[in-house]
Motif scaffolding. Sequence first.
Motif, PDB file in Angstrom:
ATOM      1  N   LEU A  14     -35.268 -72.455  11.707  1.00 23.86           N
ATOM      2  CA  LEU A  14     -33.867 -72.347  11.289  1.00 23.86           C
ATOM      3  C   LEU A  14     -33.768 -71.492  10.041  1.00 23.86           C
ATOM      4  O   LEU A  14     -34.630 -71.525   9.169  1.00 23.86           O
ATOM      5  CB  LEU A  14     -33.297 -73.733  10.967  1.00 23.86           C
ATOM      6  CG  LEU A  14     -33.369 -74.785  12.064  1.00 23.86           C
ATOM      7  CD1 LEU A  14     -32.656 -76.051  11.604  1.00 23.86           C
ATOM      8  CD2 LEU A  14     -32.786 -74.282  13.368  1.00 23.86           C
TER       9      LEU A  14
ATOM     10  N   ARG C  10     -37.651 -63.386  -0.029  1.00 21.73           N
ATOM     11  CA  ARG C  10     -36.981 -62.915   1.182  1.00 21.73           C
ATOM     12  C   ARG C  10     -35.926 -63.941   1.548  1.00 21.73           C
ATOM     13  O   ARG C  10     -36.112 -65.134   1.335  1.00 21.73           O
ATOM     14  CB  ARG C  10     -37.989 -62.763   2.335  1.00 21.73           C
ATOM     15  CG  ARG C  10     -38.985 -61.661   2.081  1.00 21.73           C
ATOM     16  CD  ARG C  10     -39.917 -61.486   3.252  1.00 21.73           C
ATOM     17  NE  ARG C  10     -40.873 -60.416   2.995  1.00 21.73           N
ATOM     18  CZ  ARG C  10     -41.865 -60.110   3.812  1.00 21.73           C
ATOM     19  NH1 ARG C  10     -42.032 -60.785   4.939  1.00 21.73           N
ATOM     20  NH2 ARG C  10     -42.688 -59.129   3.515  1.00 21.73           N
ATOM     21  N   TRP C  11     -34.866 -63.449   2.126  1.00 21.75           N
ATOM     22  CA  TRP C  11     -33.813 -64.368   2.556  1.00 21.75           C
ATOM     23  C   TRP C  11     -34.386 -65.364   3.560  1.00 21.75           C
ATOM     24  O   TRP C  11     -33.966 -66.523   3.623  1.00 21.75           O
ATOM     25  CB  TRP C  11     -32.657 -63.566   3.173  1.00 21.75           C
ATOM     26  CG  TRP C  11     -31.510 -64.415   3.572  1.00 21.75           C
ATOM     27  CD1 TRP C  11     -30.578 -64.980   2.746  1.00 21.75           C
ATOM     28  CD2 TRP C  11     -31.177 -64.830   4.893  1.00 21.75           C
ATOM     29  NE1 TRP C  11     -29.683 -65.714   3.484  1.00 21.75           N
ATOM     30  CE2 TRP C  11     -30.027 -65.635   4.797  1.00 21.75           C
ATOM     31  CE3 TRP C  11     -31.727 -64.590   6.154  1.00 21.75           C
ATOM     32  CZ2 TRP C  11     -29.419 -66.207   5.915  1.00 21.75           C
ATOM     33  CZ3 TRP C  11     -31.132 -65.159   7.261  1.00 21.75           C
ATOM     34  CH2 TRP C  11     -29.987 -65.952   7.141  1.00 21.75           C
ATOM     35  N   SER C  12     -35.388 -64.928   4.306  1.00 18.11           N
ATOM     36  CA  SER C  12     -36.004 -65.812   5.300  1.00 18.11           C
ATOM     37  C   SER C  12     -36.856 -66.907   4.665  1.00 18.11           C
ATOM     38  O   SER C  12     -37.341 -67.792   5.366  1.00 18.11           O
ATOM     39  CB  SER C  12     -36.848 -64.995   6.278  1.00 18.11           C
ATOM     40  OG  SER C  12     -37.894 -64.342   5.587  1.00 18.11           O
ATOM     41  N   ASP C  13     -37.059 -66.877   3.363  1.00 21.83           N
ATOM     42  CA  ASP C  13     -37.765 -67.981   2.694  1.00 21.83           C
ATOM     43  C   ASP C  13     -36.896 -69.233   2.607  1.00 21.83           C
ATOM     44  O   ASP C  13     -37.402 -70.323   2.346  1.00 21.83           O
ATOM     45  CB  ASP C  13     -38.167 -67.579   1.266  1.00 21.83           C
ATOM     46  CG  ASP C  13     -39.187 -66.467   1.227  1.00 21.83           C
ATOM     47  OD1 ASP C  13     -39.972 -66.344   2.183  1.00 21.83           O
ATOM     48  OD2 ASP C  13     -39.200 -65.715   0.225  1.00 21.83           O
ATOM     49  N   LEU C  14     -35.596 -69.054   2.792  1.00 20.78           N
ATOM     50  CA  LEU C  14     -34.680 -70.195   2.735  1.00 20.78           C
ATOM     51  C   LEU C  14     -34.826 -71.042   3.990  1.00 20.78           C
ATOM     52  O   LEU C  14     -35.028 -70.521   5.080  1.00 20.78           O
ATOM     53  CB  LEU C  14     -33.230 -69.709   2.634  1.00 20.78           C
ATOM     54  CG  LEU C  14     -32.884 -68.775   1.483  1.00 20.78           C
ATOM     55  CD1 LEU C  14     -31.387 -68.490   1.498  1.00 20.78           C
ATOM     56  CD2 LEU C  14     -33.322 -69.336   0.156  1.00 20.78           C
ATOM     57  N   ASP C  15     -34.654 -72.343   3.828  1.00 16.53           N
ATOM     58  CA  ASP C  15     -34.589 -73.191   5.005  1.00 16.53           C
ATOM     59  C   ASP C  15     -33.140 -73.612   5.235  1.00 16.53           C
ATOM     60  O   ASP C  15     -32.219 -73.071   4.605  1.00 16.53           O
ATOM     61  CB  ASP C  15     -35.552 -74.373   4.897  1.00 16.53           C
ATOM     62  CG  ASP C  15     -35.213 -75.329   3.766  1.00 16.53           C
ATOM     63  OD1 ASP C  15     -34.052 -75.352   3.296  1.00 16.53           O
ATOM     64  OD2 ASP C  15     -36.109 -76.083   3.352  1.00 16.53           O
ATOM     65  N   ASN C  21     -37.892 -72.942   0.939  1.00 17.31           N
ATOM     66  CA  ASN C  21     -38.562 -74.095   1.530  1.00 17.31           C
ATOM     67  C   ASN C  21     -39.836 -74.442   0.776  1.00 17.31           C
ATOM     68  O   ASN C  21     -40.518 -73.575   0.241  1.00 17.31           O
ATOM     69  CB  ASN C  21     -38.879 -73.789   2.998  1.00 17.31           C
ATOM     70  CG  ASN C  21     -39.577 -74.945   3.679  1.00 17.31           C
ATOM     71  OD1 ASN C  21     -40.789 -74.921   3.862  1.00 17.31           O
ATOM     72  ND2 ASN C  21     -38.836 -75.984   4.011  1.00 17.31           N
TER      73      ASN C  21
ATOM     74  N   ARG D  10     -45.914 -58.562   2.619  1.00 17.41           N
ATOM     75  CA  ARG D  10     -46.721 -59.713   2.212  1.00 17.41           C
ATOM     76  C   ARG D  10     -47.989 -59.709   3.047  1.00 17.41           C
ATOM     77  O   ARG D  10     -47.963 -59.306   4.206  1.00 17.41           O
ATOM     78  CB  ARG D  10     -45.961 -61.025   2.429  1.00 17.41           C
ATOM     79  CG  ARG D  10     -44.757 -61.153   1.524  1.00 17.41           C
ATOM     80  CD  ARG D  10     -44.069 -62.475   1.701  1.00 17.41           C
ATOM     81  NE  ARG D  10     -42.918 -62.573   0.818  1.00 17.41           N
ATOM     82  CZ  ARG D  10     -42.062 -63.573   0.838  1.00 17.41           C
ATOM     83  NH1 ARG D  10     -42.223 -64.570   1.691  1.00 17.41           N
ATOM     84  NH2 ARG D  10     -41.045 -63.603  -0.001  1.00 17.41           N
ATOM     85  N   GLN D  30     -34.705 -56.967   8.559  1.00 15.85           N
ATOM     86  CA  GLN D  30     -33.658 -57.930   8.168  1.00 15.85           C
ATOM     87  C   GLN D  30     -33.473 -57.937   6.649  1.00 15.85           C
ATOM     88  O   GLN D  30     -32.340 -57.958   6.150  1.00 15.85           O
ATOM     89  CB  GLN D  30     -34.036 -59.331   8.652  1.00 15.85           C
ATOM     90  CG  GLN D  30     -33.102 -60.433   8.184  1.00 15.85           C
ATOM     91  CD  GLN D  30     -33.399 -61.774   8.851  1.00 15.85           C
ATOM     92  OE1 GLN D  30     -32.688 -62.159   9.761  1.00 15.85           O
ATOM     93  NE2 GLN D  30     -34.427 -62.478   8.417  1.00 15.85           N
ATOM     94  N   GLU D  31     -34.573 -57.929   5.918  1.00 19.23           N
ATOM     95  CA  GLU D  31     -34.455 -57.936   4.449  1.00 19.23           C
ATOM     96  C   GLU D  31     -33.800 -56.640   3.956  1.00 19.23           C
ATOM     97  O   GLU D  31     -32.977 -56.668   3.033  1.00 19.23           O
ATOM     98  CB  GLU D  31     -35.831 -58.137   3.799  1.00 19.23           C
ATOM     99  CG  GLU D  31     -36.522 -59.454   4.137  1.00 19.23           C
ATOM    100  CD  GLU D  31     -35.739 -60.701   3.738  1.00 19.23           C
ATOM    101  OE1 GLU D  31     -35.052 -60.683   2.696  1.00 19.23           O
ATOM    102  OE2 GLU D  31     -35.799 -61.699   4.492  1.00 19.23           O
ATOM    103  N   ILE D  34     -30.034 -56.911   4.609  1.00 16.99           N
ATOM    104  CA  ILE D  34     -29.384 -57.818   3.650  1.00 16.99           C
ATOM    105  C   ILE D  34     -29.216 -57.122   2.303  1.00 16.99           C
ATOM    106  O   ILE D  34     -28.168 -57.235   1.658  1.00 16.99           O
ATOM    107  CB  ILE D  34     -30.209 -59.120   3.532  1.00 16.99           C
ATOM    108  CG1 ILE D  34     -30.045 -59.940   4.815  1.00 16.99           C
ATOM    109  CG2 ILE D  34     -29.803 -59.917   2.304  1.00 16.99           C
ATOM    110  CD1 ILE D  34     -31.004 -61.108   4.932  1.00 16.99           C
TER     111      ILE D  34
END
Lengths: 162, 162, 162, 162
Positions: A14, C10-15, C21, D10, D30-31, D34
């Motif tokens: 998610l 990275r924005w994808s580090d967010l949960d 996270n 990374r 994606q990054e 954004i």
Amino acid sequence: MRLHIPVSLRWSDLDAYQHVNNVEMFGLLQEARITAFWKHDDAEEPWPTAVIETGPGAPSHTFVAHQEIEYLRPLAYTRTPVRVELWIGKIGGASLDVCYELHDGAPRFERLAPTTGDEPYVRAVTTIVLVDAGTGKPRRISAEERTAWEGIVEEPLKFRRR
Amino acid sequence: MRLHIPVSLRWSDLDAYQHVNNVEMFGLLQEARITAFWKHDDAEEPWPTAVIETGPGAPSHTFVAHQEIEYLRPLAYTRTPVRVELWIGKIGGASLDVCYELHDGAPRFERLAPTTGDEPYVRAVTTIVLVDAGTGKPRRISAEERTAWEGIVEEPLKFRRR
Amino acid sequence: MRLHIPVSLRWSDLDAYQHVNNVEMFGLLQEARITAFWKHDDAEEPWPTAVIETGPGAPSHTFVAHQEIEYLRPLAYTRTPVRVELWIGKIGGASLDVCYELHDGAPRFERLAPTTGDEPYVRAVTTIVLVDAGTGKPRRISAEERTAWEGIVEEPLKFRRR
Amino acid sequence: MRLHIPVSLRWSDLDAYQHVNNVEMFGLLQEARITAFWKHDDAEEPWPTAVIETGPGAPSHTFVAHQEIEYLRPLAYTRTPVRVELWIGKIGGASLDVCYELHDGAPRFERLAPTTGDEPYVRAVTTIVLVDAGTGKPRRISAEERTAWEGIVEEPLKFRRR
């Protein structure tokens, strides 16, 4: 016919919008593709298509050349593994187009079955090229491979949006 | 007794050294913890410990306060889901120490069982704090929760290396 | 003194809770550690500690043996890279304890500096073991390595919660 | 003209074949997207295209509807951030096609510049749909947005392999 492959979601798939992230969708499809096509000592029973030996020392590996995906509706976290319907849209000389639809799962389902026709969450195609591990160059798909795969060749997936 | 929770590896858990990356180990344990402790509509039958309601609108969530892990041997990719043995080492006023060992999986195993005593791949502890979703503050663990969890309280895990 | 290492979020580090996270925190620290300790052809100027040659054919690699982390406050997405303060808490015969604090970043900062003393987001320690690539066994830390590292040896990090 | 956006790799982007994984490529893009399109308090100076306010309470968000990518050559780990060339191939009523090429980076480069014409690692297109946060429905692209974006409209990317 299509392969019906269960793939477990992770809560970490998610993103901050609380749905499976668009990038992770490719991750789920990658796992389904590996299940379908890679021989692995650890598998209880091989999938019908599993004829590519991989890993250190294996004669072949694969290279992803192209991918396309269409997102039809958002996918929330679920404990029941999702079901990836996977088939081959085209077998070329050294490449194949792997087509997928990602659907809601169920506790149990057949490995080889026609589509349910339900609306999927995503539809996608990956073009993979077979590579000779020794030379690093593309290599011809063998007759044995074509035979293993012919039972899951179907019409290529067509996208709505181009 | 311990919970024995299957967790599917993904090929993408491997790093460039071809083993499950040390960071991903926490990801696998996180998925096991979520399976054990979160109520979820989608679960066929709840796990014995699943008494924390989560998600938008739920009265509680959890905060990870502390983690410790010991890596004993490298884990290669396997199709058989690994088995996470999970138990509670300590229940505090508003927190609990979740202990884990990660072992080779098997096609089927009991959900609640003693340890096999095999050498694990990793051993870890996560301290989670229960938080009131309304106030954002830690909240007391309820009597109902203590009762639900007492069957899986065991000696806290001790680490070799400190 | 400590190394001050910028790491891009990275924005994808967010949960799904819209914060970085807890597992990803180890990912950020891993990247800081690699920046500090690995020689890499591509680096404009090496970090003071960068004396371990890695990659295929390199004489050494490292094994993560143990990790511990304390989460002090949640980290939201930011475009300014965060600043990881990194130092060595202990040099053993074949291992070293790498200590970290993760702080808010700034457009520019010195590579080698004392701590600011600000409240960090997380504090952590990783024990890494140096391994001889040929034998796969731990190997002694060399005098050259000790010399390279002595400028960033400080008191080991102590955790509040145990 | 194109935006030239630095994105840090990374080490964890590598897969077991020691190259940036095909799925992670979408993560890198994606990054970059954004960075280009989201307003963010934290940015020192906004990118020319950054007119979409996001986050809790923001009036809009975006939905990824379609993606396509072509992998031209493998990307190894590098410390110098890669350079994503990003432009808009088409502005529709409620959607836009974001085109990208991923190139080797350099210590410094202009934010807005023509292409170098070098061979990229990957080429890709993402179709994003603008969504009204209140209704959850697609919403018209505003005149202000069109004006902000017109300087980076170029010919749509064409793929070799279909």
